[in-house]
Design a protein around this motif. Sequence first.
Motif, PDB file in Angstrom:
ATOM      1  N   THR A  68      10.511 -48.837  28.716  1.00 59.23           N
ATOM      2  CA  THR A  68      11.827 -49.193  29.253  1.00 59.23           C
ATOM      3  C   THR A  68      12.851 -49.317  28.135  1.00 59.23           C
ATOM      4  O   THR A  68      13.969 -48.807  28.239  1.00 59.23           O
ATOM      5  CB  THR A  68      11.736 -50.512  30.057  1.00 59.23           C
ATOM      6  N   THR A  69      12.471 -49.956  27.045  1.00 65.48           N
ATOM      7  CA  THR A  69      13.359 -50.117  25.895  1.00 65.48           C
ATOM      8  C   THR A  69      13.703 -48.761  25.275  1.00 65.48           C
ATOM      9  O   THR A  69      14.865 -48.480  24.963  1.00 65.48           O
ATOM     10  CB  THR A  69      12.705 -51.036  24.840  1.00 65.48           C
ATOM     11  N   ILE A  70      12.687 -47.922  25.101  1.00 64.19           N
ATOM     12  CA  ILE A  70      12.901 -46.594  24.516  1.00 64.19           C
ATOM     13  C   ILE A  70      13.814 -45.752  25.406  1.00 64.19           C
ATOM     14  O   ILE A  70      14.763 -45.120  24.930  1.00 64.19           O
ATOM     15  CB  ILE A  70      11.552 -45.878  24.277  1.00 64.19           C
ATOM     16  N   LEU A  71      13.538 -45.749  26.707  1.00 58.87           N
ATOM     17  CA  LEU A  71      14.349 -44.952  27.626  1.00 58.87           C
ATOM     18  C   LEU A  71      15.795 -45.441  27.667  1.00 58.87           C
ATOM     19  O   LEU A  71      16.726 -44.636  27.755  1.00 58.87           O
ATOM     20  CB  LEU A  71      13.739 -44.956  29.034  1.00 58.87           C
ATOM     21  N   SER A  72      15.976 -46.729  27.588  1.00 59.46           N
ATOM     22  CA  SER A  72      17.338 -47.284  27.555  1.00 59.46           C
ATOM     23  C   SER A  72      18.091 -46.774  26.325  1.00 59.46           C
ATOM     24  O   SER A  72      19.252 -46.350  26.421  1.00 59.46           O
ATOM     25  CB  SER A  72      17.274 -48.816  27.549  1.00 59.46           C
ATOM     26  N   ALA A  73      17.437 -46.788  25.182  1.00 58.85           N
ATOM     27  CA  ALA A  73      18.067 -46.308  23.943  1.00 58.85           C
ATOM     28  C   ALA A  73      18.352 -44.806  24.028  1.00 58.85           C
ATOM     29  O   ALA A  73      19.433 -44.348  23.620  1.00 58.85           O
ATOM     30  CB  ALA A  73      17.172 -46.615  22.751  1.00 58.85           C
ATOM     31  N   LEU A  74      17.411 -44.044  24.560  1.00 59.41           N
ATOM     32  CA  LEU A  74      17.591 -42.595  24.671  1.00 59.41           C
ATOM     33  C   LEU A  74      18.699 -42.245  25.660  1.00 59.41           C
ATOM     34  O   LEU A  74      19.439 -41.282  25.471  1.00 59.41           O
ATOM     35  CB  LEU A  74      16.279 -41.917  25.078  1.00 59.41           C
ATOM     36  N   ARG A  75      18.816 -43.037  26.690  1.00 55.70           N
ATOM     37  CA  ARG A  75      19.885 -42.834  27.671  1.00 55.70           C
ATOM     38  C   ARG A  75      21.251 -43.073  27.043  1.00 55.70           C
ATOM     39  O   ARG A  75      22.188 -42.301  27.249  1.00 55.70           O
ATOM     40  CB  ARG A  75      19.655 -43.802  28.827  1.00 55.70           C
ATOM     41  N   LYS A  76      21.357 -44.128  26.252  1.00 55.73           N
ATOM     42  CA  LYS A  76      22.622 -44.433  25.561  1.00 55.73           C
ATOM     43  C   LYS A  76      23.014 -43.323  24.595  1.00 55.73           C
ATOM     44  O   LYS A  76      24.194 -43.052  24.393  1.00 55.73           O
ATOM     45  CB  LYS A  76      22.516 -45.765  24.816  1.00 55.73           C
ATOM     46  N   LYS A  77      22.017 -42.673  24.006  1.00 52.83           N
ATOM     47  CA  LYS A  77      22.277 -41.573  23.076  1.00 52.83           C
ATOM     48  C   LYS A  77      22.571 -40.263  23.815  1.00 52.83           C
ATOM     49  O   LYS A  77      22.952 -39.279  23.192  1.00 52.83           O
ATOM     50  CB  LYS A  77      21.071 -41.374  22.150  1.00 52.83           C
ATOM     51  N   GLY A  78      22.328 -40.257  25.111  1.00 53.99           N
ATOM     52  CA  GLY A  78      22.563 -39.063  25.908  1.00 53.99           C
ATOM     53  C   GLY A  78      21.428 -38.056  25.851  1.00 53.99           C
ATOM     54  O   GLY A  78      21.617 -36.889  26.191  1.00 53.99           O
ATOM     55  N   TYR A  79      20.234 -38.493  25.452  1.00 52.08           N
ATOM     56  CA  TYR A  79      19.100 -37.583  25.305  1.00 52.08           C
ATOM     57  C   TYR A  79      18.232 -37.473  26.554  1.00 52.08           C
ATOM     58  O   TYR A  79      17.456 -36.534  26.672  1.00 52.08           O
ATOM     59  CB  TYR A  79      18.226 -38.005  24.127  1.00 52.08           C
ATOM     60  N   VAL A  80      18.321 -38.457  27.452  1.00 51.58           N
ATOM     61  CA  VAL A  80      17.549 -38.385  28.693  1.00 51.58           C
ATOM     62  C   VAL A  80      18.452 -38.672  29.891  1.00 51.58           C
ATOM     63  O   VAL A  80      19.486 -39.328  29.763  1.00 51.58           O
ATOM     64  CB  VAL A  80      16.337 -39.357  28.721  1.00 51.58           C
ATOM     65  N   ILE A  81      18.016 -38.173  31.014  1.00 47.78           N
ATOM     66  CA  ILE A  81      18.684 -38.420  32.288  1.00 47.78           C
ATOM     67  C   ILE A  81      17.670 -39.098  33.190  1.00 47.78           C
ATOM     68  O   ILE A  81      16.520 -38.656  33.286  1.00 47.78           O
ATOM     69  CB  ILE A  81      19.163 -37.100  32.925  1.00 47.78           C
ATOM     70  N   MET A  82      18.098 -40.162  33.816  1.00 53.02           N
ATOM     71  CA  MET A  82      17.227 -40.871  34.750  1.00 53.02           C
ATOM     72  C   MET A  82      17.879 -40.819  36.122  1.00 53.02           C
ATOM     73  O   MET A  82      19.054 -41.140  36.271  1.00 53.02           O
ATOM     74  CB  MET A  82      16.994 -42.308  34.280  1.00 53.02           C
ATOM     75  N   GLU A  83      17.078 -40.398  37.108  1.00 48.24           N
ATOM     76  CA  GLU A  83      17.576 -40.260  38.466  1.00 48.24           C
ATOM     77  C   GLU A  83      16.583 -40.894  39.431  1.00 48.24           C
ATOM     78  O   GLU A  83      15.378 -40.885  39.185  1.00 48.24           O
ATOM     79  CB  GLU A  83      17.744 -38.778  38.829  1.00 48.24           C
ATOM     80  N   THR A  84      17.108 -41.376  40.540  1.00 44.53           N
ATOM     81  CA  THR A  84      16.244 -41.924  41.573  1.00 44.53           C
ATOM     82  C   THR A  84      15.395 -40.808  42.164  1.00 44.53           C
ATOM     83  O   THR A  84      15.900 -39.725  42.445  1.00 44.53           O
ATOM     84  CB  THR A  84      17.092 -42.578  42.689  1.00 44.53           C
ATOM     85  N   ALA A  85      14.118 -41.072  42.321  1.00 42.28           N
ATOM     86  CA  ALA A  85      13.197 -40.075  42.874  1.00 42.28           C
ATOM     87  C   ALA A  85      13.521 -39.836  44.345  1.00 42.28           C
ATOM     88  O   ALA A  85      13.755 -40.780  45.102  1.00 42.28           O
ATOM     89  CB  ALA A  85      11.757 -40.549  42.714  1.00 42.28           C
ATOM     90  N   GLN A  86      13.533 -38.575  44.742  1.00 40.58           N
ATOM     91  CA  GLN A  86      13.844 -38.203  46.126  1.00 40.58           C
ATOM     92  C   GLN A  86      12.788 -38.743  47.098  1.00 40.58           C
ATOM     93  O   GLN A  86      13.113 -39.237  48.168  1.00 40.58           O
ATOM     94  CB  GLN A  86      13.910 -36.681  46.247  1.00 40.58           C
ATOM     95  N   GLU A  87      11.508 -38.621  46.692  1.00 38.46           N
ATOM     96  CA  GLU A  87      10.425 -39.000  47.600  1.00 38.46           C
ATOM     97  C   GLU A  87      10.168 -40.509  47.663  1.00 38.46           C
ATOM     98  O   GLU A  87       9.523 -40.989  48.579  1.00 38.46           O
ATOM     99  CB  GLU A  87       9.122 -38.261  47.233  1.00 38.46           C
ATOM    100  N   ASP A  88      10.647 -41.242  46.662  1.00 30.56           N
ATOM    101  CA  ASP A  88      10.468 -42.696  46.641  1.00 30.56           C
ATOM    102  C   ASP A  88      11.672 -43.293  45.930  1.00 30.56           C
ATOM    103  O   ASP A  88      11.726 -43.333  44.699  1.00 30.56           O
ATOM    104  CB  ASP A  88       9.162 -43.061  45.924  1.00 30.56           C
ATOM    105  N   ARG A  89      12.626 -43.772  46.688  1.00 28.59           N
ATOM    106  CA  ARG A  89      13.898 -44.263  46.145  1.00 28.59           C
ATOM    107  C   ARG A  89      13.728 -45.481  45.223  1.00 28.59           C
ATOM    108  O   ARG A  89      14.658 -45.857  44.534  1.00 28.59           O
ATOM    109  CB  ARG A  89      14.866 -44.611  47.283  1.00 28.59           C
ATOM    110  N   ARG A  90      12.540 -46.051  45.193  1.00 29.57           N
ATOM    111  CA  ARG A  90      12.291 -47.200  44.304  1.00 29.57           C
ATOM    112  C   ARG A  90      11.931 -46.773  42.887  1.00 29.57           C
ATOM    113  O   ARG A  90      11.908 -47.588  41.983  1.00 29.57           O
ATOM    114  CB  ARG A  90      11.161 -48.070  44.861  1.00 29.57           C
ATOM    115  N   ARG A  91      11.631 -45.493  42.705  1.00 28.70           N
ATOM    116  CA  ARG A  91      11.179 -44.986  41.403  1.00 28.70           C
ATOM    117  C   ARG A  91      12.267 -44.152  40.738  1.00 28.70           C
ATOM    118  O   ARG A  91      13.075 -43.525  41.404  1.00 28.70           O
ATOM    119  CB  ARG A  91       9.925 -44.129  41.572  1.00 28.70           C
ATOM    120  N   MET A  92      12.225 -44.123  39.411  1.00 29.19           N
ATOM    121  CA  MET A  92      13.162 -43.323  38.629  1.00 29.19           C
ATOM    122  C   MET A  92      12.410 -42.161  37.984  1.00 29.19           C
ATOM    123  O   MET A  92      11.314 -42.342  37.460  1.00 29.19           O
ATOM    124  CB  MET A  92      13.814 -44.165  37.523  1.00 29.19           C
TER     125      MET A  92
END
Length: 143
Positions: free
Chosen positions: A65-89
């Motif tokens: 979670t910490t790594i993904l947060s940092a990567l998101r801030k840098k613009g290196y990853v995209i996180m989206e809500t999963a179509q099949e399960d809206r509770r998952r990213m």
Amino acid sequence: MDKRQLRDSFLGSLQKMYDMELVAPLMEFCQGEMRVLLYLDVHKKETVYPSTLSDSLFVTRQRITTILSALRKKGYVIMETAQEDRRRMQVRLSLAGGRYVTEKRRFVEQYFDMLLDAIGEKNMLEFQRLVQLTAEKMEGISK
């Protein structure tokens, strides 16, 4: 040479390599943000969730979670809500993340070309054989 001396000598050699300025950037391929980016790059055609990263990379969910947060801030990853399960990213590399991985891979390729030139093909093949043997023998062994 007894086992203790051999161990100490080996650890000293590893420490010497680790302390070299050129080796430090290579180490990031084995840990943290870069390891996550490489995983996403290799698995770009698959659906990847944070839990997938945690399980596959043997890293705690909190650390992912910490790594993904940092990567998101840098613009290196995209996180989206999963179509099949809206509770998952779902997680995937952004274009900037893909370019960054490509740039880092180029550096490593240049480094290994220099290493090959320095130690020669015969020694490189022997080094590769020993690394592979070590990986095979140590696979599945944990504390």
